[in-house]
Write a protein that holds these residues in place. Structure first.
Motif, PDB file in Angstrom:
ATOM      1  N   ASP A 146       0.832  -1.203   0.000  1.00 43.33           N
ATOM      2  CA  ASP A 146       0.000   0.000   0.000  1.00 43.33           C
ATOM      3  C   ASP A 146       0.869   1.256   0.000  1.00 43.33           C
ATOM      4  OD1 ASP A 146      -2.367  -1.388  -0.031  1.00 43.33           O
ATOM      5  OD2 ASP A 146      -2.656  -1.331   2.143  1.00 43.33           O
ATOM      6  N   ILE A 147       1.948   1.227   0.791  1.00 39.53           N
ATOM      7  CA  ILE A 147       2.835   2.386   0.884  1.00 39.53           C
ATOM      8  C   ILE A 147       3.484   2.695  -0.456  1.00 39.53           C
ATOM      9  CG2 ILE A 147       5.014   3.213   1.876  1.00 39.53           C
ATOM     10  CD1 ILE A 147       4.262   1.737   4.448  1.00 39.53           C
ATOM     11  N   VAL A 148       3.952   1.650  -1.161  1.00 44.45           N
ATOM     12  CA  VAL A 148       4.624   1.865  -2.447  1.00 44.45           C
ATOM     13  C   VAL A 148       3.641   1.854  -3.608  1.00 44.45           C
ATOM     14  CG1 VAL A 148       6.798   0.930  -1.622  1.00 44.45           C
ATOM     15  CG2 VAL A 148       5.141  -0.619  -2.658  1.00 44.45           C
ATOM     16  N   ASP A 149       2.347   1.709  -3.282  1.00 48.97           N
ATOM     17  CA  ASP A 149       1.272   1.772  -4.274  1.00 48.97           C
ATOM     18  C   ASP A 149       1.435   0.730  -5.380  1.00 48.97           C
ATOM     19  OD1 ASP A 149      -1.108   2.726  -5.347  1.00 48.97           O
ATOM     20  OD2 ASP A 149      -0.109   4.230  -6.600  1.00 48.97           O
ATOM     21  N   LEU A 150       1.620  -0.532  -4.952  1.00 50.89           N
ATOM     22  CA  LEU A 150       1.727  -1.638  -5.897  1.00 50.89           C
ATOM     23  C   LEU A 150       0.678  -2.694  -5.569  1.00 50.89           C
ATOM     24  CD1 LEU A 150       5.601  -2.169  -6.144  1.00 50.89           C
ATOM     25  CD2 LEU A 150       4.107  -1.039  -7.795  1.00 50.89           C
ATOM     26  N   GLY A 151       0.205  -3.379  -6.615  1.00 49.67           N
ATOM     27  CA  GLY A 151      -0.775  -4.432  -6.415  1.00 49.67           C
ATOM     28  C   GLY A 151      -0.119  -5.799  -6.365  1.00 49.67           C
ATOM     29  N   GLY A 152      -0.885  -6.786  -5.895  1.00 47.25           N
ATOM     30  CA  GLY A 152      -0.364  -8.151  -5.839  1.00 47.25           C
ATOM     31  C   GLY A 152      -1.104  -8.974  -4.810  1.00 47.25           C
ATOM     32  N   ASP A 153      -1.179 -10.274  -5.047  1.00 43.40           N
ATOM     33  CA  ASP A 153      -1.776 -11.195  -4.089  1.00 43.40           C
ATOM     34  C   ASP A 153      -0.673 -11.801  -3.229  1.00 43.40           C
ATOM     35  OD1 ASP A 153      -4.345 -10.796  -5.017  1.00 43.40           O
ATOM     36  OD2 ASP A 153      -4.196 -12.403  -6.516  1.00 43.40           O
ATOM     37  N   ILE A 154      -1.042 -12.219  -2.017  1.00 39.88           N
ATOM     38  CA  ILE A 154      -0.062 -12.785  -1.094  1.00 39.88           C
ATOM     39  C   ILE A 154      -0.465 -14.202  -0.711  1.00 39.88           C
ATOM     40  CG2 ILE A 154       1.038 -12.558   1.159  1.00 39.88           C
ATOM     41  CD1 ILE A 154       0.632  -9.558   0.968  1.00 39.88           C
ATOM     42  N   ASP A 155       0.437 -15.150  -0.934  1.00 37.53           N
ATOM     43  CA  ASP A 155       0.217 -16.549  -0.575  1.00 37.53           C
ATOM     44  C   ASP A 155       1.094 -16.910   0.626  1.00 37.53           C
ATOM     45  OD1 ASP A 155      -1.571 -16.907  -2.610  1.00 37.53           O
ATOM     46  OD2 ASP A 155      -0.136 -17.836  -3.994  1.00 37.53           O
ATOM     47  N   ILE A 156       0.521 -17.671   1.555  1.00 37.47           N
ATOM     48  CA  ILE A 156       1.238 -18.098   2.753  1.00 37.47           C
ATOM     49  C   ILE A 156       1.373 -19.615   2.744  1.00 37.47           C
ATOM     50  CG2 ILE A 156       1.284 -18.057   5.282  1.00 37.47           C
ATOM     51  CD1 ILE A 156      -0.647 -15.698   5.164  1.00 37.47           C
ATOM     52  N   ASP A 157       2.551 -20.117   3.116  1.00 40.74           N
ATOM     53  CA  ASP A 157       2.781 -21.563   3.150  1.00 40.74           C
ATOM     54  C   ASP A 157       3.862 -21.866   4.194  1.00 40.74           C
ATOM     55  OD1 ASP A 157       2.593 -24.214   2.537  1.00 40.74           O
ATOM     56  OD2 ASP A 157       3.385 -24.060   0.502  1.00 40.74           O
ATOM     57  N   VAL A 158       4.087 -23.145   4.444  1.00 39.65           N
ATOM     58  CA  VAL A 158       5.192 -23.604   5.278  1.00 39.65           C
ATOM     59  C   VAL A 158       6.028 -24.537   4.427  1.00 39.65           C
ATOM     60  CG1 VAL A 158       5.863 -24.938   7.304  1.00 39.65           C
ATOM     61  CG2 VAL A 158       3.897 -23.396   7.435  1.00 39.65           C
ATOM     62  N   ASP A 159       7.323 -24.227   4.294  1.00 36.06           N
ATOM     63  CA  ASP A 159       8.180 -24.986   3.383  1.00 36.06           C
ATOM     64  C   ASP A 159       9.519 -25.270   4.052  1.00 36.06           C
ATOM     65  OD1 ASP A 159       9.132 -26.199   1.073  1.00 36.06           O
ATOM     66  OD2 ASP A 159       9.878 -24.322   0.242  1.00 36.06           O
ATOM     67  N   HIS A 160       9.874 -26.558   4.166  1.00 34.41           N
ATOM     68  CA  HIS A 160      11.156 -26.973   4.750  1.00 34.41           C
ATOM     69  C   HIS A 160      11.399 -26.340   6.121  1.00 34.41           C
ATOM     70  CE1 HIS A 160      11.792 -27.964   0.476  1.00 34.41           C
ATOM     71  NE2 HIS A 160      12.627 -28.881   0.924  1.00 34.41           N
ATOM     72  N   GLY A 161      10.374 -26.356   6.953  1.00 32.66           N
ATOM     73  CA  GLY A 161      10.537 -25.865   8.318  1.00 32.66           C
ATOM     74  C   GLY A 161      10.619 -24.364   8.447  1.00 32.66           C
ATOM     75  N   ARG A 162      10.141 -23.656   7.446  1.00 31.05           N
ATOM     76  CA  ARG A 162      10.136 -22.193   7.493  1.00 31.05           C
ATOM     77  C   ARG A 162       8.794 -21.660   7.024  1.00 31.05           C
ATOM     78  NH1 ARG A 162      15.794 -19.579   5.359  1.00 31.05           N
ATOM     79  NH2 ARG A 162      17.242 -21.101   6.191  1.00 31.05           N
ATOM     80  N   ALA A 163       8.426 -20.501   7.547  1.00 33.59           N
ATOM     81  CA  ALA A 163       7.266 -19.800   7.001  1.00 33.59           C
ATOM     82  C   ALA A 163       7.662 -19.300   5.616  1.00 33.59           C
ATOM     83  CB  ALA A 163       6.883 -18.636   7.896  1.00 33.59           C
ATOM     84  N   SER A 164       6.731 -19.406   4.674  1.00 33.19           N
ATOM     85  CA  SER A 164       7.003 -18.987   3.303  1.00 33.19           C
ATOM     86  C   SER A 164       5.889 -18.061   2.828  1.00 33.19           C
ATOM     87  CB  SER A 164       7.100 -20.212   2.384  1.00 33.19           C
ATOM     88  OG  SER A 164       7.252 -19.827   1.036  1.00 33.19           O
ATOM     89  N   VAL A 165       6.263 -16.895   2.344  1.00 32.57           N
ATOM     90  CA  VAL A 165       5.295 -15.921   1.856  1.00 32.57           C
ATOM     91  C   VAL A 165       5.681 -15.511   0.442  1.00 32.57           C
ATOM     92  CG1 VAL A 165       4.212 -13.676   2.222  1.00 32.57           C
ATOM     93  CG2 VAL A 165       4.915 -15.049   4.190  1.00 32.57           C
ATOM     94  N   ALA A 166       4.710 -15.486  -0.442  1.00 30.74           N
ATOM     95  CA  ALA A 166       4.977 -15.120  -1.833  1.00 30.74           C
ATOM     96  C   ALA A 166       4.041 -14.003  -2.269  1.00 30.74           C
ATOM     97  CB  ALA A 166       4.807 -16.330  -2.745  1.00 30.74           C
ATOM     98  N   VAL A 167       4.593 -13.005  -2.930  1.00 29.46           N
ATOM     99  CA  VAL A 167       3.805 -11.927  -3.524  1.00 29.46           C
ATOM    100  C   VAL A 167       3.753 -12.190  -5.019  1.00 29.46           C
ATOM    101  CG1 VAL A 167       3.599  -9.452  -3.894  1.00 29.46           C
ATOM    102  CG2 VAL A 167       4.581 -10.313  -1.757  1.00 29.46           C
ATOM    103  N   ILE A 168       2.545 -12.355  -5.542  1.00 26.83           N
ATOM    104  CA  ILE A 168       2.383 -12.680  -6.963  1.00 26.83           C
ATOM    105  C   ILE A 168       1.468 -11.662  -7.631  1.00 26.83           C
ATOM    106  CG2 ILE A 168       2.790 -15.136  -6.610  1.00 26.83           C
ATOM    107  CD1 ILE A 168      -0.210 -15.571  -6.605  1.00 26.83           C
ATOM    108  N   ALA A 169       1.603 -11.536  -8.936  1.00 27.93           N
ATOM    109  CA  ALA A 169       0.795 -10.579  -9.692  1.00 27.93           C
ATOM    110  C   ALA A 169      -0.671 -10.987  -9.664  1.00 27.93           C
ATOM    111  CB  ALA A 169       1.296 -10.508 -11.125  1.00 27.93           C
TER     112      ALA A 169
END
Length: 216
Positions: free
Chosen positions: A37-60
């Motif tokens: 929101d601050i940088v005024d960009l769009g995108g969806d956010i996916d949350i997952d757990v991968d190899h013992g770590r939290a994983s977050v992805a920003v996708i178009a």
């Protein structure tokens, strides 16, 4: 407050529950939504757990988002690394524990992981054929860890050599078969330690970059 005090005292290598990792992902996602929101960009956010770590992805999410999100990746993923460190710090501020959350933007890490896997596999093949060590190109801690994992899975030995920004992975045959288990353990520990050292340095740089972005 007592909950945070208890969490902050958790031993460094104690296993983190999936629930805790999911919480890290949710906190990270909230932070990233505000950041976008601050940088005024769009995108969806996916949350997952991968190899013992939290994983977050920003996708178009819309046409044109990919081109704009590319600016958040930067050259060789430098901006991505900075934003990842800011996100980890945001998680740590809420949980009281250091986070190892992994962030991907625009599929950069996924694509880079595939490239690195191929590079490491080719090095493994060459080492097995010639018996001579192969030095890979300089990489950041995430990239080196990917290569270490590929080499270990192939039954060979790898170590990181040099200093940043020229630190790189060297792939070789094990000198002593009896010490393979110890070697693999040392490689994993070294990779994690290198990432933590880089993260500390990236924190200051990330804060500076974000301040500049908000002022622009």
């Amino acid at each position: 407050m007592s909950e945070h005090a208890t969490q902050s005292q958790r031993p460094k290598h104690q296993a983190i529950s999936v629930k805790d990792l999911e919480e890290e992902g949710e906190i990270g996602a909230d932070y990233l939504e505000e950041f976008l929101d601050i940088v005024d960009l769009g995108g969806d956010i996916d949350i997952d757990v991968d190899h013992g770590r939290a994983s977050v992805a920003v996708i178009a999410s819309e046409e044109g988002d990919e081109r704009e999100l590319a600016d958040l990746v930067g050259r060789d993923g430098e901006v991505l690394e900075a934003i990842q460190e800011l996100t980890r710090l945001a998680v740590q501020a809420r949980t009281g524990n250091r986070s190892r959350l992994m962030l991907d933007i625009n599929g950069y890490r996924a694509g880079r992981r595939a490239e690195l896997t191929k590079i490491a596999e080719e090095a493994v093949t060459k080492v097995k054929a010639t018996g001579e060590a192969v030095a890979l190109e300089p990489m950041n801690p995430f990239e080196r860890k990917v290569c270490h994992d590929v080499v270990a899975a192939a039954g060979l030995f790898s170590e990181s050599e040099g200093t940043e920004p020229h630190r790189h992975v060297v792939v070789m045959l094990p000198d002593d078969v009896d010490d393979v288990d110890d070697i693999d353990s040392d490689v994993d520990t070294a990779a994690d330690s290198a990432e933590e050292m880089d993260s500390a340095e990236a924190g200051a740089e990330a804060a500076e970059q974000t301040t500049q972005a908000e002022q622009a």
